[in-house]
Design a protein around this motif. Structure first.
Motif, PDB file in Angstrom:
ATOM      1  N   ASN A   1      -0.195 -35.180 -58.677  1.00 47.05           N
ATOM      2  CA  ASN A   1       0.314 -35.326 -59.714  1.00 47.05           C
ATOM      3  C   ASN A   1       1.864 -35.633 -59.630  1.00 47.05           C
ATOM      4  N   ARG A   2       2.581 -35.391 -58.799  1.00 48.32           N
ATOM      5  CA  ARG A   2       3.869 -35.741 -58.806  1.00 48.32           C
ATOM      6  C   ARG A   2       4.097 -37.256 -58.656  1.00 48.32           C
ATOM      7  N   LEU A   3       3.170 -37.665 -57.688  1.00 46.78           N
ATOM      8  CA  LEU A   3       2.878 -39.203 -57.628  1.00 46.78           C
ATOM      9  C   LEU A   3       2.370 -40.362 -58.635  1.00 46.78           C
ATOM     10  N   GLY A   4       1.876 -39.265 -59.824  1.00 50.41           N
ATOM     11  CA  GLY A   4       1.360 -39.857 -60.755  1.00 50.41           C
ATOM     12  C   GLY A   4       0.107 -40.645 -60.612  1.00 50.41           C
TER      13      GLY A   4
ATOM     14  N   LEU B   1      -0.296 -30.934 -45.132  1.00 47.80           N
ATOM     15  CA  LEU B   1       0.991 -31.097 -44.262  1.00 47.80           C
ATOM     16  C   LEU B   1       2.389 -31.530 -44.725  1.00 47.80           C
ATOM     17  N   PHE B   2       1.937 -32.608 -45.505  1.00 55.21           N
ATOM     18  CA  PHE B   2       3.221 -33.137 -46.475  1.00 55.21           C
ATOM     19  C   PHE B   2       3.638 -32.194 -47.150  1.00 55.21           C
ATOM     20  N   GLY B   3       2.703 -31.361 -47.929  1.00 54.63           N
ATOM     21  CA  GLY B   3       3.390 -30.651 -49.165  1.00 54.63           C
ATOM     22  C   GLY B   3       3.858 -29.203 -48.519  1.00 54.63           C
TER      23      GLY B   3
ATOM     24  N   SER C   1      11.226 -27.102 -54.370  1.00 51.48           N
ATOM     25  CA  SER C   1      12.318 -27.840 -54.291  1.00 51.48           C
ATOM     26  C   SER C   1      12.251 -28.783 -53.290  1.00 51.48           C
ATOM     27  N   PRO C   2      11.376 -30.012 -53.734  1.00 50.79           N
ATOM     28  CA  PRO C   2      10.924 -31.081 -52.752  1.00 50.79           C
ATOM     29  C   PRO C   2      11.957 -31.811 -52.128  1.00 50.79           C
ATOM     30  N   TRP C   3      11.799 -32.090 -50.663  1.00 50.25           N
ATOM     31  CA  TRP C   3      12.787 -32.806 -50.033  1.00 50.25           C
ATOM     32  C   TRP C   3      12.892 -34.378 -50.423  1.00 50.25           C
ATOM     33  N   CYS C   4      12.932 -34.780 -51.593  1.00 42.27           N
ATOM     34  CA  CYS C   4      12.946 -36.027 -52.083  1.00 42.27           C
ATOM     35  C   CYS C   4      14.033 -37.050 -51.338  1.00 42.27           C
ATOM     36  N   SER C   5      14.975 -36.505 -50.970  1.00 39.70           N
ATOM     37  CA  SER C   5      15.950 -37.247 -50.424  1.00 39.70           C
ATOM     38  C   SER C   5      15.598 -37.724 -48.888  1.00 39.70           C
ATOM     39  N   LYS C   6      14.485 -37.162 -48.328  1.00 41.25           N
ATOM     40  CA  LYS C   6      14.192 -37.695 -46.999  1.00 41.25           C
ATOM     41  C   LYS C   6      12.743 -38.146 -47.117  1.00 41.25           C
ATOM     42  N   CYS C   7      12.089 -38.325 -48.052  1.00 39.88           N
ATOM     43  CA  CYS C   7      10.742 -38.393 -48.443  1.00 39.88           C
ATOM     44  C   CYS C   7      10.478 -40.016 -48.050  1.00 39.88           C
ATOM     45  N   PRO C   8       9.462 -40.480 -47.374  1.00 39.87           N
ATOM     46  CA  PRO C   8       9.157 -41.675 -47.094  1.00 39.87           C
ATOM     47  C   PRO C   8       8.337 -42.464 -47.973  1.00 39.87           C
ATOM     48  N   VAL C   9       7.953 -41.836 -49.070  1.00 37.29           N
ATOM     49  CA  VAL C   9       7.502 -42.311 -50.267  1.00 37.29           C
ATOM     50  C   VAL C   9       7.961 -42.346 -51.414  1.00 37.29           C
ATOM     51  N   ARG C  10       9.467 -42.067 -51.405  1.00 36.56           N
ATOM     52  CA  ARG C  10      10.175 -41.887 -52.435  1.00 36.56           C
ATOM     53  C   ARG C  10      10.186 -43.215 -53.468  1.00 36.56           C
ATOM     54  N   GLU C  11      10.396 -44.236 -52.816  1.00 34.71           N
ATOM     55  CA  GLU C  11      10.477 -45.550 -53.637  1.00 34.71           C
ATOM     56  C   GLU C  11       9.104 -45.887 -54.418  1.00 34.71           C
ATOM     57  N   HIS C  12       8.003 -44.972 -54.037  1.00 31.87           N
ATOM     58  CA  HIS C  12       6.793 -45.226 -54.691  1.00 31.87           C
ATOM     59  C   HIS C  12       6.472 -43.957 -55.701  1.00 31.87           C
ATOM     60  N   CYS C  13       7.479 -43.160 -55.815  1.00 31.97           N
ATOM     61  CA  CYS C  13       7.151 -41.873 -56.662  1.00 31.97           C
ATOM     62  C   CYS C  13       7.730 -41.681 -57.804  1.00 31.97           C
ATOM     63  N   PRO C  14       7.141 -41.515 -58.951  1.00 30.86           N
ATOM     64  CA  PRO C  14       7.797 -41.266 -60.311  1.00 30.86           C
ATOM     65  C   PRO C  14       8.488 -39.978 -60.358  1.00 30.86           C
ATOM     66  N   GLN C  15       8.100 -39.065 -59.519  1.00 26.34           N
ATOM     67  CA  GLN C  15       8.485 -37.514 -59.210  1.00 26.34           C
ATOM     68  C   GLN C  15       8.063 -36.959 -60.559  1.00 26.34           C
ATOM     69  N   ILE C  16       6.894 -36.915 -60.787  1.00 26.08           N
ATOM     70  CA  ILE C  16       6.483 -36.401 -62.360  1.00 26.08           C
ATOM     71  C   ILE C  16       6.301 -34.785 -62.330  1.00 26.08           C
ATOM     72  N   GLY C  17       7.269 -34.431 -63.295  1.00 22.23           N
ATOM     73  CA  GLY C  17       7.196 -32.945 -63.259  1.00 22.23           C
ATOM     74  C   GLY C  17       8.301 -32.253 -62.283  1.00 22.23           C
ATOM     75  N   VAL C  18       8.982 -33.137 -61.412  1.00 30.75           N
ATOM     76  CA  VAL C  18       9.969 -32.376 -60.517  1.00 30.75           C
ATOM     77  C   VAL C  18      11.095 -32.172 -61.073  1.00 30.75           C
ATOM     78  N   THR C  19      11.769 -30.964 -61.190  1.00 30.94           N
ATOM     79  CA  THR C  19      13.079 -30.752 -61.673  1.00 30.94           C
ATOM     80  C   THR C  19      14.170 -30.500 -60.736  1.00 30.94           C
TER      81      THR C  19
ATOM     82  N   HIS D   1       5.754 -29.603 -45.516  1.00 26.10           N
ATOM     83  CA  HIS D   1       7.026 -29.787 -44.937  1.00 26.10           C
ATOM     84  C   HIS D   1       7.881 -30.977 -45.856  1.00 26.10           C
ATOM     85  N   THR D   2       7.470 -31.589 -46.772  1.00 27.54           N
ATOM     86  CA  THR D   2       8.294 -32.477 -47.434  1.00 27.54           C
ATOM     87  C   THR D   2       8.199 -32.237 -48.859  1.00 27.54           C
ATOM     88  N   CYS D   3       6.974 -32.514 -49.581  1.00 26.67           N
ATOM     89  CA  CYS D   3       6.854 -32.209 -50.935  1.00 26.67           C
ATOM     90  C   CYS D   3       6.593 -30.800 -51.418  1.00 26.67           C
ATOM     91  N   THR D   4       7.577 -30.174 -51.056  1.00 26.24           N
ATOM     92  CA  THR D   4       7.330 -28.554 -51.137  1.00 26.24           C
ATOM     93  C   THR D   4       7.233 -28.119 -52.557  1.00 26.24           C
TER      94      THR D   4
END
Ligand code: SF4
Length: 207
Positions: free
Chosen positions: A141-144, A176-178, A186-204, A180-183
């Motif tokens: 869902n976060r990835l849209g 595993l990703f959820g 408060s997800p670790w977007c700053s070090k997320c390897p797919v950040r540039e592909h993610c619209p971060q839907i619903g992430v506040t 360690h990274t997309c928790t």
């Protein structure tokens, strides 16, 4: 999604093999895959793995569950979350003749929800199925990639659009990703390897 999942696969590859796959690789036994998957729900893989090692010394087939008392079973699986319920579920499996290989039959077993059933179908019977839990549901869902309210709806959407080659892997990759990274909080977007592909839907809130 091919690209995103490939990046995630690379990112999590050092983090371990999923529990059920490890059990199947060692035992080639659908019954042990079923038991380990029931036990692993809401429990860390390291704990489940340790407990299964002990349990499988005594329990090699369903009828062995008749020989062990509920008290002893509880003692062995105590480190597992919800061990009281789960020991009851295992006892109820004692008259199982064979592990079913359809979703419809598997979800009738005690302690087996759709996620567990899909993992067993995948790992033990090599049937393409998508196991959706809260991690898969949240990340997709976060990835849209899906827009859904419940894991069951996510499973349905993924069945319609996710390329088949990812079906068996998507659960363990996103768990595993959820974790360690997309928790969840408060997800670790700053070090997320797919950040540039993610619209971060619903992430506040992010880290
Ligand atoms: S950018 Fe943030 S919200 Fe998107 S997948 Fe990565 S960690 Fe999750």
């Amino acid at each position: 999604m091919n690209k995103v999942l490939s990046i995630i696969e690379e990112h999590v590859k050092e983090l371990g093999v999923p529990m059920a796959e490890e059990v199947y690789k060692i035992t080639r036994d659908p019954f042990k895959v079923l038991v380990s998957t029931i036990l692993s729900a809401r429990t860390r893989d390291e704990t489940t793995s340790r407990v299964c090692k002990e349990l499988f010394k005594k329990i090699k087939k369903p009828s062995d569950l008749k020989k062990i008392s509920l008290k002893e079973l509880r003692k062995i699986i105590k480190p597992i979350n919800f061990y009281k319920n789960k020991s009851r579920y295992l006892k109820e499996l004692s008259s199982l003749k064979r592990v079913p290989d359809t979703l419809k039959e598997l979800v009738k077993l005690p302690g087996v929800g759709r996620k567990t059933a899909n993992i067993v179908l995948n790992v033990a019977f090599g049937k393409p199925s998508i196991a959706v839990d809260t991690h898969v549901h949240r990340v997709m869902n976060r990835l849209g990639y899906v827009k859904t309210k419940k894991p069951k709806e996510t499973e349905k959407e993924l069945r319609e659009k996710l390329p088949k080659k990812w079906w068996s892997k998507v659960n363990y990759l996103l768990v595993l990703f959820g974790q360690h990274t997309c928790t969840p909080i408060s997800p670790w977007c700053s070090k997320c390897p797919v950040r540039e592909h993610c619209p971060q839907i619903g992430v506040t809130r992010t880290r």
